[in-house]
Motif scaffolding. Structure first.
Motif, short mmCIF file in Angstrom:
data_model
loop_
_atom_site.label_atom_id
_atom_site.label_comp_id
_atom_site.label_asym_id
_atom_site.label_seq_id
_atom_site.Cartn_x
_atom_site.Cartn_y
_atom_site.Cartn_z
N SER A 154 0.83 -1.21 0.00
CA SER A 154 0.00 0.00 0.00
C SER A 154 0.86 1.25 0.00
CB SER A 154 -0.93 0.00 1.22
OG SER A 154 -1.83 -1.10 1.17
N VAL A 155 1.91 1.26 0.80
CA VAL A 155 2.80 2.42 0.86
C VAL A 155 3.48 2.65 -0.49
CG1 VAL A 155 4.94 3.32 1.87
CG2 VAL A 155 3.19 2.30 3.35
N LEU A 156 3.95 1.58 -1.12
CA LEU A 156 4.60 1.72 -2.43
C LEU A 156 3.61 2.25 -3.46
CD1 LEU A 156 6.99 1.43 -4.30
CD2 LEU A 156 6.41 -0.99 -4.62
N ALA A 157 2.38 1.77 -3.43
CA ALA A 157 1.37 2.25 -4.37
C ALA A 157 1.08 3.73 -4.15
CB ALA A 157 0.09 1.43 -4.25
N MET A 158 0.97 4.14 -2.89
CA MET A 158 0.67 5.54 -2.58
C MET A 158 1.83 6.46 -2.96
SD MET A 158 -1.55 5.47 0.96
CE MET A 158 -0.39 4.46 1.88
N VAL A 159 3.06 5.99 -2.76
CA VAL A 159 4.22 6.79 -3.15
C VAL A 159 4.39 6.78 -4.66
CG1 VAL A 159 6.74 6.99 -2.98
CG2 VAL A 159 5.39 6.46 -0.94
#
Length: 246
Positions: free
Chosen positions: A160-165
């Motif tokens: 999720s963090v990678l997708a948001m970044v």
């Protein structure tokens, strides 16, 4: 509105409502893709400069649109999962990633095929092409992260963090042809301006776009329902459902 969103976060309720929606999206996808592909590939007039080679636009543009849209949807789903801990959002994001990677690859490959007669080469380190290649690597990264942790929650949070970044790459893709000198032509089709092509050329493109998005929704619903059954296999409602279908 909030009641509906709250219900949508329930795996059991999502499983039930998606069962009713899924056939409609499959039917829409089949009809739209059939009409759009036949119209675009067989009946739309040839381009006055590129001839019949331009017809790859009816695959390239929808795939590129969908590749970017799926990543944005993954980022939104990741945010919902991180903030409100809604499991269905994480399940949907996980199911979207492989299709997004496939659409990005199709966009890159079809663009290379289109670039050969147009530019005289299969690949250029063009701003639009390079940012789309980065998008493909981001998809691979999200998929890899989901399998890199023994804890599913840790894997979901990392993905999720990678997708948001990584979603910051989407406006770079969109505006790369405006921000930098690039061989890639400006956007052929936008929702905010009048198409530069005649109606008999852009209308089948619009139909193909709608068909690709209908296919994406139908496939995501189907795969998310399967993921719900896998993750919720110990829940009573899933066991009852299995007993009813047995």
């Amino acid at each position: 509105m909030w009641t509906f969103i709250h219900k949508l976060g329930s795996p059991r309720w999502f499983y039930a409502i998606s069962a009713r929606l899924q056939p409609w999206f499959w039917a829409a996808a089949a009809l739209l893709l059939l009409v759009g592909s036949v119209w675009g590939l067989a009946f739309a007039p040839a381009d006055y400069q590129q001839g019949n080679s331009f017809r790859i636009i009816y695959v390239h543009v929808p795939a590129a649109f969908l590749a970017q849209s799926i990543f944005v949807a993954m980022a939104v789903a990741g945010l919902i999962f991180m903030v409100w801990k809604i499991k269905v959002a994480d399940m949907a994001a996980a199911m979207m990633a492989p299709l997004g990677a496939a659409m990005t690859f199709i966009a890159l490959f079809s663009g290379a095929v289109w670039g050969m007669p147009t530019w005289g080469t299969w690949w250029m380190w063009d701003a639009r092409l390079t940012s789309m290649l980065i998008l493909l690597f981001l998809y691979f990264g999200v998929i890899a992260l989901r399998g890199a942790f023994s804890s599913r929650d840790s894997a979901s949070r990392a993905a999720s963090v990678l997708a948001m970044v990584g979603v910051i790459n989407i406006p770079i893709i969109k505006y790369s042809v405006d921000w930098w000198y690039t061989l890639h032509q400006p956007a052929t089709f936008t929702v905010t301006s009048r198409p530069s092509m005649p109606m008999e050329m852009w209308l089948p493109l619009l139909i193909m776009l709608l068909g690709f998005y209908s296919f994406f929704i139908a496939l995501t619903l189907m795969r998310t329902r399967s993921e719900i059954l896998r993750r919720e296999s110990t829940k009573r409602w899933v066991r009852d459902l299995a007993a009813e279908e047995a």
